[in-house]
Design an enzyme around this catalytic site. Sequence first.
Site, PDB file in Angstrom:
ATOM      1  CD  GLU A  71       2.428   7.038   6.095  1.00 18.07           C
ATOM      2  OE1 GLU A  71       2.336   8.086   6.741  1.00 18.07           O
ATOM      3  OE2 GLU A  71       2.182   6.968   4.887  1.00 18.07           O
ATOM      4  CG  ASP A 112      -2.150   0.880   1.022  1.00 21.19           C
ATOM      5  OD1 ASP A 112      -3.193   0.536   1.602  1.00 21.19           O
ATOM      6  OD2 ASP A 112      -2.081   1.885   0.298  1.00 21.19           O
ATOM      7  CE  LYS A 121     -19.385   6.910  -6.470  1.00 19.55           C
ATOM      8  NZ  LYS A 121     -19.686   5.777  -5.600  1.00 19.55           N
TER       9      LYS A 121
END
Length: 181
Positions: free
Chosen positions: A7, A4, A100
Amino acid sequence: MMLDIAESPLYDIEQEFREQHPGCPIKVILGDVKNKKKMKEVFKESKPQVVFHAAAYKHVPMMEKYPEEAIHANVIGTKILADLSVLAQVEKFVFVSTDKAVNPTNVMGATKRAAEMYVQALNEYLEVNHKKIPYPIYYNQIWKCVGFKWLSNSAVQKANHEWGTHFRDPSGDYPIFYDHT
């Protein structure tokens, strides 16, 4: 392995995972899917069998202000991971998308739709050329928060019941994660 760019959420989910699964080894990597060099290194070192891709900007009003960032994260980041998944011959490429992306009316939806279209086109191209392909699986995001969370079977069943969502690997071979960003 979990990767990721954020953090704090990465640290939080690592701690939660270690607490809930103390005997299960885990590798945590701080990185950005838009950094092709870093992603190549990650794929080379980790040799993933399955890639769960949920990295994306999802804040609609913010992406209207910064469309170039939505394009870089949602389209370019997806292209990098999908291409590397093909090169690494991963077994499955799980792409977390959004509702979406269906008939998009905003930048965020349009960039997620473009990413879906790229993965679908790549898959079709590879099928035609008889190459081993990552199997794309699409899930809609259901919750809004930060990072990845593990879904228990009861949570999957509840989500399927309440939202009519089919939120599982069709083969049942892999644990299910959801993107709650």
